[in-house]
Design a protein around this motif. Structure first.
Motif, PDB file in Angstrom:
ATOM      1  N   UNK A 186      63.658   3.915  48.435  1.00  0.00           N
ATOM      2  CA  UNK A 186      63.433   5.073  49.282  1.00  0.00           C
ATOM      3  C   UNK A 186      64.611   6.018  49.079  1.00  0.00           C
ATOM      4  N   UNK A 187      65.925   5.715  48.426  1.00  0.00           N
ATOM      5  CA  UNK A 187      67.137   6.541  48.586  1.00  0.00           C
ATOM      6  C   UNK A 187      67.151   6.649  47.122  1.00  0.00           C
ATOM      7  N   UNK A 188      68.688   7.268  46.938  1.00  0.00           N
ATOM      8  CA  UNK A 188      69.451   7.365  45.673  1.00  0.00           C
ATOM      9  C   UNK A 188      68.815   8.548  44.956  1.00  0.00           C
ATOM     10  N   UNK A 189      69.016   8.430  43.771  1.00  0.00           N
ATOM     11  CA  UNK A 189      68.874   9.787  42.904  1.00  0.00           C
ATOM     12  C   UNK A 189      67.361  10.008  42.841  1.00  0.00           C
ATOM     13  N   UNK A 190      66.338   9.153  43.135  1.00  0.00           N
ATOM     14  CA  UNK A 190      65.030   9.254  42.936  1.00  0.00           C
ATOM     15  C   UNK A 190      64.569  10.567  44.254  1.00  0.00           C
ATOM     16  N   UNK A 191      65.490  10.528  45.275  1.00  0.00           N
ATOM     17  CA  UNK A 191      64.782  11.438  46.223  1.00  0.00           C
ATOM     18  C   UNK A 191      66.166  12.349  46.808  1.00  0.00           C
ATOM     19  N   UNK A 192      67.379  12.185  46.181  1.00  0.00           N
ATOM     20  CA  UNK A 192      68.444  12.996  46.769  1.00  0.00           C
ATOM     21  C   UNK A 192      68.262  14.570  46.436  1.00  0.00           C
ATOM     22  N   UNK A 193      68.792  15.264  47.338  1.00  0.00           N
ATOM     23  CA  UNK A 193      68.719  16.611  47.401  1.00  0.00           C
ATOM     24  C   UNK A 193      70.362  17.365  47.271  1.00  0.00           C
ATOM     25  N   UNK A 194      70.377  18.357  46.464  1.00  0.00           N
ATOM     26  CA  UNK A 194      69.474  18.916  45.343  1.00  0.00           C
ATOM     27  C   UNK A 194      68.946  18.279  44.419  1.00  0.00           C
ATOM     28  N   UNK A 195      67.789  18.743  43.788  1.00  0.00           N
ATOM     29  CA  UNK A 195      67.241  18.112  42.722  1.00  0.00           C
ATOM     30  C   UNK A 195      66.498  19.437  42.197  1.00  0.00           C
ATOM     31  N   UNK A 196      67.035  19.893  41.120  1.00  0.00           N
ATOM     32  CA  UNK A 196      66.590  21.348  40.840  1.00  0.00           C
ATOM     33  C   UNK A 196      67.198  21.420  39.261  1.00  0.00           C
ATOM     34  N   UNK A 197      66.282  22.521  38.586  1.00  0.00           N
ATOM     35  CA  UNK A 197      67.082  23.207  37.692  1.00  0.00           C
ATOM     36  C   UNK A 197      67.217  24.692  37.795  1.00  0.00           C
ATOM     37  N   UNK A 198      68.514  25.067  37.668  1.00  0.00           N
ATOM     38  CA  UNK A 198      68.878  26.581  37.952  1.00  0.00           C
ATOM     39  C   UNK A 198      69.193  27.280  36.831  1.00  0.00           C
ATOM     40  N   UNK A 199      68.680  28.329  36.939  1.00  0.00           N
ATOM     41  CA  UNK A 199      68.724  29.420  35.715  1.00  0.00           C
ATOM     42  C   UNK A 199      70.240  30.064  36.081  1.00  0.00           C
ATOM     43  N   UNK A 200      71.421  29.898  35.269  1.00  0.00           N
ATOM     44  CA  UNK A 200      72.578  30.434  35.523  1.00  0.00           C
ATOM     45  C   UNK A 200      72.579  31.896  35.066  1.00  0.00           C
ATOM     46  N   UNK A 201      71.633  32.325  34.335  1.00  0.00           N
ATOM     47  CA  UNK A 201      71.459  33.846  33.884  1.00  0.00           C
ATOM     48  C   UNK A 201      72.305  34.073  32.893  1.00  0.00           C
ATOM     49  N   UNK A 202      72.855  33.408  32.176  1.00  0.00           N
ATOM     50  CA  UNK A 202      73.784  33.605  30.880  1.00  0.00           C
ATOM     51  C   UNK A 202      73.194  32.690  29.681  1.00  0.00           C
ATOM     52  N   UNK A 203      71.792  32.681  29.782  1.00  0.00           N
ATOM     53  CA  UNK A 203      71.263  31.909  28.771  1.00  0.00           C
ATOM     54  C   UNK A 203      71.357  30.162  28.916  1.00  0.00           C
ATOM     55  N   UNK A 204      71.884  29.938  29.942  1.00  0.00           N
ATOM     56  CA  UNK A 204      72.228  28.593  30.292  1.00  0.00           C
ATOM     57  C   UNK A 204      71.485  28.077  31.530  1.00  0.00           C
ATOM     58  N   UNK A 205      71.120  26.724  31.845  1.00  0.00           N
ATOM     59  CA  UNK A 205      70.500  26.428  32.862  1.00  0.00           C
ATOM     60  C   UNK A 205      71.526  25.276  33.437  1.00  0.00           C
ATOM     61  N   UNK A 206      71.129  24.712  34.853  1.00  0.00           N
ATOM     62  CA  UNK A 206      71.877  23.682  35.240  1.00  0.00           C
ATOM     63  C   UNK A 206      70.962  22.847  35.847  1.00  0.00           C
ATOM     64  N   UNK A 207      70.899  21.544  35.488  1.00  0.00           N
ATOM     65  CA  UNK A 207      69.799  20.472  35.878  1.00  0.00           C
ATOM     66  C   UNK A 207      70.703  19.277  36.995  1.00  0.00           C
ATOM     67  N   UNK A 208      70.057  19.408  37.974  1.00  0.00           N
ATOM     68  CA  UNK A 208      71.051  18.595  38.993  1.00  0.00           C
ATOM     69  C   UNK A 208      69.830  17.567  39.599  1.00  0.00           C
ATOM     70  N   UNK A 209      70.522  16.316  39.473  1.00  0.00           N
ATOM     71  CA  UNK A 209      69.789  15.104  40.507  1.00  0.00           C
ATOM     72  C   UNK A 209      71.154  14.622  41.423  1.00  0.00           C
ATOM     73  N   UNK A 210      70.682  14.385  42.495  1.00  0.00           N
ATOM     74  CA  UNK A 210      71.966  13.968  43.465  1.00  0.00           C
ATOM     75  C   UNK A 210      71.627  12.453  43.728  1.00  0.00           C
TER      76      UNK A 210
END
Ligand code: IPM
Ligand code: MG
Length: 371
Positions: free
Chosen positions: A138-162
């Motif tokens: 019930x823990x670890x990278x499956x549920x950790x926040x932030x968990x998202x894909x952010x648009x960096x606005x310069x043609x790049x995105x950043x994908x995050x798992x915690x």
């Protein structure tokens, strides 16, 4: 007559057809040993998304909270590849695990003697194999926040798992592993990546402390998860209980499954904490395999992992130890009789489908219950 409430969640793909074989066993136990099982069936995964708009509905969550144990089939399939991430079939399973607090996932990998040649490894390496992976669930990278894909606005995105673990989460899974080791060969191997990850460093520290303070009589070893995976393939019998985090446990348990010959053989139990007031614990039992959409609905799937998951339920939720032993022995004897589904088929054996395998186990189980 005892009342034992089961919630059946067959799910997608081969889930329903393998669950049907467990339903036969439930009926058999109610008829012959007055087991008093009461079952309800509900949708989960893609089937629930299609019919109810969510991979597990609030109504189904309420049923899961009220029952003594959940039996879970499988979820997912290409049909739902395009659904929103939050509503994908797997999200239903993850919500069940998280909301029911099922932090301890027990994945035994046992090599039945009759199947030693179905493994991709040499017989000598896996014959008699009996290991237990205790996966934090019930823990670890499956549920950790932030968990998202952010648009960096310069043609790049950043994908995050915690990847995140708190003290109590590591303490309770470590205790579960040590307690189980005491009922087996008294050895725990903890796996993490302390050489790269802060969470691995802390995992190692907490497991070491729990061992020193509470379980000094159990043998404890530590492995880096990559080296541990290698040793699992090279010489798996050196392990007894392996305790590891959610993601490493996911990977290592698939590796362990293949050691035994087929992913179609491995059961699992997901357990919550014991409630001090009632002495009960929430529990969900599911095969380690997935929904196998390629063979779904054809009556070809191996139901043994689902049946062995039910046996774990008898053992851990209902303390029906003799019945669990009998069911596991019925599986072993069916294999010894040369009865095989396609995934474990070998020369000179008799190939059967899902129902044929279920019936063969049921007949042997019935005989044992009557004895
Ligand atoms: C498992 C499965 C699940 C997991 C999927 C279906 C979400 O692979 O139970 O091992 O990753 O935990
Ligand atoms: Mg997995």
């Amino acid at each position: 007559m005892a009342s034992r409430k089961l919630l059946l969640l067959p799910g997608d793909g081969i889930g329903p057809e393998t669950m049907a074989e467990v339903e036969k066993l439930i009926a058999l136990m109610n008829d012959t040993v007055d087991a008093g099982f009461e079952t309800e069936t509900a949708l989960v995964g893609g089937a629930a998304y299609d019919a109810e708009g969510a991979p597990v509905s609030d109504a189904t969550m309420a049923l899961a909270t009220a029952c003594d144990a959940v039996l879970f089939g499988a979820v997912g399939g290409p049909k739902w590849d395009g659904v929103p991430y939050e509503k994908r079939p797997e999200a239903g399973l993850l919500r069940l695990r998280k909301d029911l607090g099922l932090f301890a996932n027990l994945r035994p990998a046992i090599c039945y003697p009759a199947l030693a040649d179905a493994s991709s490894l040499k017989r000598a390496v896996i014959e008699g194999l009996d290991i237990l992976i205790v996966r934090e669930l019930t823990g670890g990278v499956y549920f950790g926040e932030p968990k998202e894909i952010i648009d960096l606005g310069n043609g790049q995105k950043r994908a995050i798992d915690t990847q995140v673990y708190e003290t109590y989460e590591i303490e309770r899974i470590a205790r579960a592993a040590f307690d189980l080791a005491k009922t087996r060969r008294n050895k725990v191997t903890s796996m993490e990546k302390r050489n790269v990850m802060k969470s691995g460093l802390y995992w190692n520290e907490v497991v070491t402390r729990i061992h020193r303070d509470e379980y000094p009589d159990v043998t404890l070893e530590h492995e880096l998860a990559d080296a541990g995976g290698m040793k699992l393939v090279k010489a798996p019998k050196q392990f007894d209980v392996i305790v590891t985090d959610n993601l490493f446990g996911d990977m290592l348990s698939d590796v362990a499954a293949q050691l035994t010959g087929s992913l179609g053989m491995l059961p699992s139990a997901s357990l919550g904490a014991v409630d001090d007031a009632t002495g009960k614990r929430r529990a969900l039992y599911e095969p380690v395999h997935g929904s196998a959409p390629d063979i779904a609905g054809k009556g070809l799937a191996n139901p043994l992992a689902m049946i062995a998951s039910f046996a774990m339920g008898l053992r851990y939720s209902f303390q029906m130890i003799a019945e669990a032993d009998a069911l596991e022995a019925a599986i072993a004897e069916t294999l010894e009789a040369g009865i095989r589904t396609g995934d474990i088929m070998a020369e000179g054996c008799e190939q059967v489908g899902t129902a044929g395998m279920g019936d063969a186990v049921a007949a042997r189980f019935r005989a044992k219950l009557a004895a």
